[in-house]
Design a protein around this motif. Sequence first.
Motif: not given
Length: 426
Positions: A251-268
């Motif tokens: 809220k202080k910096y007006g930040l917008k997070p990226i979507g968690p779906g961008a990260w890859k976990f499969l076959r790792m």
Amino acid sequence: MDFSENFLHFIWQFQLYKTLDLFCVDGERLRILNPGISNKNAGPDFNRAKLSIGGITWIGDVEIHIKSSDWLLHGHQKDPAYDSVILHVVYQYDLPVYRKDGSVLPVLVLEKLFPEQLLDHYDQLINSINKFPCEKQIREINSVVINGFLSRMMVERLEQKSAQVFDKLARLAGDWEATFYYFMAKSFGFKVNEIPFELLVSALPLQVLRKHLNNALQVEALLFGQAGFLSGSFKDEYPRKLKKEYLFLQKKYGLKPIGPGAWKFLRMRPQNFPTLRLAQFCGLMIKSDRLFSRMLDIEHLPDLVKLLENLQVNPYWLSHYHFRKETKKVRLQLGTRSVHHLIINAICVFLFSYGKYVDQPQFISRAINLLEQMPAENNAIIGWYRASGIVVDNAFFSQALLQLNKYYCAQKKCLNCGIGIKILNK
């Protein structure tokens, strides 16, 4: 047999054709005093050639085609850049070409002027089904030739990566620290999660993160929050604290997070999960403000390794790979191979780029020396060349082989490769 114009460029440049008793199509005697300089930009294929045609010496450009009619097909008759052409070199003559003043452009036909086996060798290289074109022939080439061209490949690779650094540097108003922050994070993605790490640091500018480097919890909250990992509810105290801190800072910096779906976990492997890599990246940021300046001051490989092997990673990750499930004991620190990956792909690139930018060759030399001190990478591509007899002693040569494979072997640009040219010449 099919071949490209590049093959004819190769024949012309290295004068691998019959050079005595040459005649143009119109019967005028031709002597090649200098074939000219290969032109990689727009315009005629070879510049500043020196020829004797019918006893008159000409200096100008040479254009090369498979058929003489390709001159019209490519629209050269409308392009003033081709007014300086003094000789049209073709494999087959099927049509005369005229200059603007109505005179016929001299033509040399190569079709029967070079050995047939040269074309056979070229066909074998380009149309091979090997892992790389010269897989079966490269053993015949002297190691001095191979290592010399690989050295050129390594410099070419660093030059290409430097261009990317300079582009980002310009976008960040010349801020080397912010640019290094971006590329270091990208390297923490270890290819699979490279793009999400790029998105993360683009969504969390260094000038915001830098204000909180003296508070580990806030650094972790900002990075995990902006990565999209702090949405929802948590049962563990640590992620609950992170979320509370993040919501305030967001809220202080007006930040917008990226979507968690961008990260890859499969076959790792869990050890390579992006959550753990992000925790390690947090540890690096907490450990050292002005990280780029600190890297510039470190001259020896063991000191760089020590910096990257001893990160201040939150102990929560000793028993977690992500926030919602506990697991057996996890190794917190980066492994040796991962440390070398970061040095190769971020630190060495920046030392080379910075040395070039400020015209201080000692940084360029340091980048090269570091690559020569680290062991070669071990992957399938490097394995192909090793199996063909190439000695890969260190990261300098493994990186050079990756460059060779991507930009030459995979694209079958044997005629632009010093090794390929040597094989064809044999």
